[in-house]
Design a protein around this motif. Structure first.
Motif, PDB file in Angstrom:
ATOM      1  N   HIS A 229      15.084 -13.828  85.552  1.00  0.00           N
ATOM      2  CA  HIS A 229      16.303 -14.116  86.308  1.00  0.00           C
ATOM      3  C   HIS A 229      16.716 -15.539  85.950  1.00  0.00           C
ATOM      4  CE1 HIS A 229      18.795 -12.782  89.829  1.00  0.00           C
ATOM      5  NE2 HIS A 229      19.071 -14.070  89.861  1.00  0.00           N
ATOM      6  N   VAL A 230      18.019 -15.795  85.854  1.00  0.00           N
ATOM      7  CA  VAL A 230      18.508 -17.103  85.408  1.00  0.00           C
ATOM      8  C   VAL A 230      19.577 -17.617  86.369  1.00  0.00           C
ATOM      9  CG1 VAL A 230      19.565 -18.410  83.525  1.00  0.00           C
ATOM     10  CG2 VAL A 230      18.073 -16.469  83.002  1.00  0.00           C
ATOM     11  N   ALA A 231      19.491 -18.913  86.677  1.00  0.00           N
ATOM     12  CA  ALA A 231      20.522 -19.598  87.451  1.00  0.00           C
ATOM     13  C   ALA A 231      21.130 -20.694  86.587  1.00  0.00           C
ATOM     14  CB  ALA A 231      19.944 -20.188  88.730  1.00  0.00           C
ATOM     15  N   VAL A 232      22.447 -20.824  86.636  1.00  0.00           N
ATOM     16  CA  VAL A 232      23.169 -21.831  85.858  1.00  0.00           C
ATOM     17  C   VAL A 232      23.626 -22.932  86.806  1.00  0.00           C
ATOM     18  CG1 VAL A 232      25.088 -22.277  84.282  1.00  0.00           C
ATOM     19  CG2 VAL A 232      23.959 -20.038  84.278  1.00  0.00           C
ATOM     20  N   MET A 233      23.309 -24.176  86.468  1.00  0.00           N
ATOM     21  CA  MET A 233      23.573 -25.308  87.354  1.00  0.00           C
ATOM     22  C   MET A 233      24.564 -26.265  86.706  1.00  0.00           C
ATOM     23  SD  MET A 233      20.587 -27.344  89.370  1.00  0.00           S
ATOM     24  CE  MET A 233      20.945 -28.227  90.889  1.00  0.00           C
ATOM     25  N   TYR A 234      25.475 -26.790  87.532  1.00  0.00           N
ATOM     26  CA  TYR A 234      26.456 -27.769  87.040  1.00  0.00           C
ATOM     27  C   TYR A 234      26.701 -28.797  88.134  1.00  0.00           C
ATOM     28  CZ  TYR A 234      30.661 -29.822  84.989  1.00  0.00           C
ATOM     29  OH  TYR A 234      31.587 -30.702  84.448  1.00  0.00           O
ATOM     30  N   LEU A 235      26.444 -30.035  87.837  1.00  0.00           N
ATOM     31  CA  LEU A 235      26.709 -31.165  88.729  1.00  0.00           C
ATOM     32  C   LEU A 235      26.132 -30.939  90.135  1.00  0.00           C
ATOM     33  CD1 LEU A 235      28.054 -33.891  88.260  1.00  0.00           C
ATOM     34  CD2 LEU A 235      30.145 -32.994  89.266  1.00  0.00           C
ATOM     35  N   GLY A 236      24.889 -30.492  90.152  1.00  0.00           N
ATOM     36  CA  GLY A 236      24.187 -30.362  91.417  1.00  0.00           C
ATOM     37  C   GLY A 236      24.376 -29.059  92.154  1.00  0.00           C
ATOM     38  N   ARG A 237      25.188 -28.144  91.608  1.00  0.00           N
ATOM     39  CA  ARG A 237      25.451 -26.879  92.293  1.00  0.00           C
ATOM     40  C   ARG A 237      25.181 -25.698  91.366  1.00  0.00           C
ATOM     41  NH1 ARG A 237      27.984 -27.403  97.115  1.00  0.00           N
ATOM     42  NH2 ARG A 237      28.560 -25.201  97.100  1.00  0.00           N
ATOM     43  N   LEU A 238      24.829 -24.568  91.946  1.00  0.00           N
ATOM     44  CA  LEU A 238      24.695 -23.344  91.166  1.00  0.00           C
ATOM     45  C   LEU A 238      26.071 -22.715  90.997  1.00  0.00           C
ATOM     46  CD1 LEU A 238      21.485 -21.552  92.531  1.00  0.00           C
ATOM     47  CD2 LEU A 238      21.709 -23.181  90.661  1.00  0.00           C
ATOM     48  N   VAL A 239      26.421 -22.386  89.746  1.00  0.00           N
ATOM     49  CA  VAL A 239      27.723 -21.766  89.486  1.00  0.00           C
ATOM     50  C   VAL A 239      27.591 -20.287  89.169  1.00  0.00           C
ATOM     51  CG1 VAL A 239      28.756 -23.936  88.738  1.00  0.00           C
ATOM     52  CG2 VAL A 239      27.687 -22.440  87.042  1.00  0.00           C
ATOM     53  N   GLU A 240      26.373 -19.865  88.763  1.00  0.00           N
ATOM     54  CA  GLU A 240      26.166 -18.442  88.481  1.00  0.00           C
ATOM     55  C   GLU A 240      24.671 -18.156  88.466  1.00  0.00           C
ATOM     56  OE1 GLU A 240      27.937 -14.947  85.528  1.00  0.00           O
ATOM     57  OE2 GLU A 240      28.275 -17.067  85.051  1.00  0.00           O
ATOM     58  N   THR A 241      24.297 -16.979  88.945  1.00  0.00           N
ATOM     59  CA  THR A 241      22.910 -16.548  88.918  1.00  0.00           C
ATOM     60  C   THR A 241      22.866 -15.031  88.793  1.00  0.00           C
ATOM     61  OG1 THR A 241      20.808 -16.533  90.137  1.00  0.00           O
ATOM     62  CG2 THR A 241      22.819 -16.551  91.453  1.00  0.00           C
ATOM     63  N   ALA A 242      21.931 -14.543  87.976  1.00  0.00           N
ATOM     64  CA  ALA A 242      21.863 -13.101  87.707  1.00  0.00           C
ATOM     65  C   ALA A 242      20.573 -12.779  86.975  1.00  0.00           C
ATOM     66  CB  ALA A 242      23.053 -12.650  86.859  1.00  0.00           C
ATOM     67  N   PRO A 243      20.159 -11.487  86.957  1.00  0.00           N
ATOM     68  CA  PRO A 243      19.081 -11.083  86.059  1.00  0.00           C
ATOM     69  C   PRO A 243      19.445 -11.454  84.625  1.00  0.00           C
ATOM     70  CG  PRO A 243      19.575  -9.333  87.624  1.00  0.00           C
ATOM     71  CD  PRO A 243      20.633 -10.370  87.807  1.00  0.00           C
ATOM     72  N   THR A 244      18.447 -11.798  83.832  1.00  0.00           N
ATOM     73  CA  THR A 244      18.696 -12.350  82.498  1.00  0.00           C
ATOM     74  C   THR A 244      19.593 -11.463  81.643  1.00  0.00           C
ATOM     75  OG1 THR A 244      16.542 -13.425  82.570  1.00  0.00           O
ATOM     76  CG2 THR A 244      17.579 -13.243  80.423  1.00  0.00           C
ATOM     77  N   ARG A 245      19.280 -10.178  81.557  1.00  0.00           N
ATOM     78  CA  ARG A 245      20.064  -9.289  80.701  1.00  0.00           C
ATOM     79  C   ARG A 245      21.515  -9.204  81.186  1.00  0.00           C
ATOM     80  NH1 ARG A 245      17.564  -3.618  78.907  1.00  0.00           N
ATOM     81  NH2 ARG A 245      16.203  -5.156  77.907  1.00  0.00           N
ATOM     82  N   THR A 246      21.699  -9.135  82.503  1.00  0.00           N
ATOM     83  CA  THR A 246      23.054  -9.069  83.064  1.00  0.00           C
ATOM     84  C   THR A 246      23.841 -10.322  82.724  1.00  0.00           C
ATOM     85  OG1 THR A 246      22.299  -7.677  84.900  1.00  0.00           O
ATOM     86  CG2 THR A 246      24.374  -8.848  85.196  1.00  0.00           C
ATOM     87  N   LEU A 247      23.198 -11.481  82.885  1.00  0.00           N
ATOM     88  CA  LEU A 247      23.896 -12.743  82.644  1.00  0.00           C
ATOM     89  C   LEU A 247      24.285 -12.899  81.178  1.00  0.00           C
ATOM     90  CD1 LEU A 247      24.684 -15.371  84.243  1.00  0.00           C
ATOM     91  CD2 LEU A 247      22.689 -16.412  83.177  1.00  0.00           C
ATOM     92  N   PHE A 248      23.392 -12.537  80.258  1.00  0.00           N
ATOM     93  CA  PHE A 248      23.675 -12.722  78.843  1.00  0.00           C
ATOM     94  C   PHE A 248      24.673 -11.681  78.328  1.00  0.00           C
ATOM     95  CE2 PHE A 248      20.288 -15.644  79.072  1.00  0.00           C
ATOM     96  CZ  PHE A 248      20.300 -16.420  77.925  1.00  0.00           C
ATOM     97  N   ASN A 249      24.679 -10.501  78.918  1.00  0.00           N
ATOM     98  CA  ASN A 249      25.617  -9.465  78.482  1.00  0.00           C
ATOM     99  C   ASN A 249      27.017  -9.647  79.077  1.00  0.00           C
ATOM    100  OD1 ASN A 249      23.695  -8.191  76.927  1.00  0.00           O
ATOM    101  ND2 ASN A 249      23.138  -6.697  78.502  1.00  0.00           N
TER     102      ASN A 249
END
Length: 333
Positions: A229-249
């Motif tokens: 599972h992956v979470a994407v962070m920008y300037l102290g906040r999470l902007v997106e989070t999803a299972p790895t395959r879902t996020l990359f696809n």
């Protein structure tokens, strides 16, 4: 995410006071209202540019920096801790259960200690063994799992390569039998061929020891290979989070799309398709209003400049995105 949750953060914030004097004080918001769940036994990835707050979030979940807002809870089935209030004997116990693997294998090891003493130090400091023989037995056991032999234990760190030093660091982190491990850019300083060996070792240890990892990285190809599972962070906040395959696809946030487009491709047809990020990440002491990404986003509108988006559920299970326009920009017609 499904299953038991080991770490649950709700509106977690970490701020540091900078500047001196009555009128020069400023609060640097390194982590700002992060809500996240880390499932037991998972390999949770955290990605973003340098300065996005990844390391601070990891250290906050280890109780290595003060939590200044929100809540974070640890529950491994044996004990439950409110990390924001943790202290005293409970904090000492949490140190056994939550450990950190450092980024730089050259700076993380004392040059004056043998490998045996480096790995044994947590056991001795925490009082986890009652005799030297018991300590040696646990050191040999974890060293073998980290692919170190008995001869290695008698040497000093200068005698080892970067990959071997990182295996020593991993052994030191795991000798206290932790449940939760933060790996902060733990392969960034290694050659590519050695990176693969260390990543495979971490996955093997996760499976054999039932560990839960938070894997902090800026290398998306490494995250794709390793994390569940992956979470994407920008300037102290999470902007997106999803299972790895879902996020990359199917990434939904413009920032995530830009990060993915920067991954080098061997396909000549992909040239020219990259979405460049203009400018640099803003200063945490002078953050933009509204959406923190609007100063660099090619899709920003007036609403983005005044209203900060919250994480909302996308179509796929476990997929959340913080963007006002993700549906019209990235959903199929």
């Amino acid at each position: 995410m499904s299953g038991d949750i080991l770490i649950r953060a709700d509106g977690l914030s970490v701020g540091f006071q900078i500047g001196k004097g009555m009128f020069n004080k400023q609060i640097l918001k390194a982590v700002d209202g992060v809500t996240v769940e880390i499932e037991k036994g998972s390999f949770f990835g955290l990605v973003g540019e340098s300065g996005s707050g990844k390391t601070t979030l990891g250290r906050a979940l280890l109780k290595a920096v003060p939590i200044t807002g929100g809540h974070a809870r640890y529950d491994d089935g044996e004990v439950q801790y409110d990390l924001a209030e943790l202290g005293g004997t409970e904090l000492k116990d949490y140190r056994k259960r939550a450990q950190l693997i450092f980024q730089d294998p050259y700076a993380a090891l004392s040059p004056r200690m043998t490998v045996r003493d480096i790995i044994a130090e947590p056991l001795e400091v925490m009082g986890l063994t009652s005799s030297r023989a018991e300590t040696d037995e646990k050191v040999r056991e974890i060293a073998a799992k980290c692919r170190l032999n008995l001869e290695h234990l008698r040497r000093f760190p200068h005698a080892f390569s970067g990959g071997q030093r990182q295996r020593i660091s991993i052994a030191r982190a795991l000798v206290s039998d932790p449940k939760f491990v933060v790996a902060d850019e733990s392969v960034a300083a290694l050659d590519v061929s050695i990176q693969a060996d260390v990543l495979n070792l971490l996955k093997e240890l996760q499976r054999d020891l039932g560990l839960t990892f938070m894997f902090i990285s800026h290398d998306l190809s490494v995250v794709a290979h390793t994390c569940d599972h992956v979470a994407v962070m920008y300037l102290g906040r999470l902007v997106e989070t999803a299972p790895t395959r879902t996020l990359f696809n199917a990434p939904k946030h413009p920032y995530t799309k830009a990060l993915f487009s920067a991954i080098p491709s061997l396909d000549p047809d992909d040239r020219g398709k990259t979405q460049k990020l203009e400018g640099e990440i803003p200063s945490p002491t002078n953050q933009p209003s509204g959406c923190k990404f609007h100063t660099r986003c090619p899709h920003a509108v007036d609403r983005c400049k005044v209203e900060e988006p919250s994480l909302q559920h996308a179509e796929a299970e476990g997929h959340e995105v913080a963007c006002h326009r993700w549906q019209e920009l990235f959903e199929p017609a």
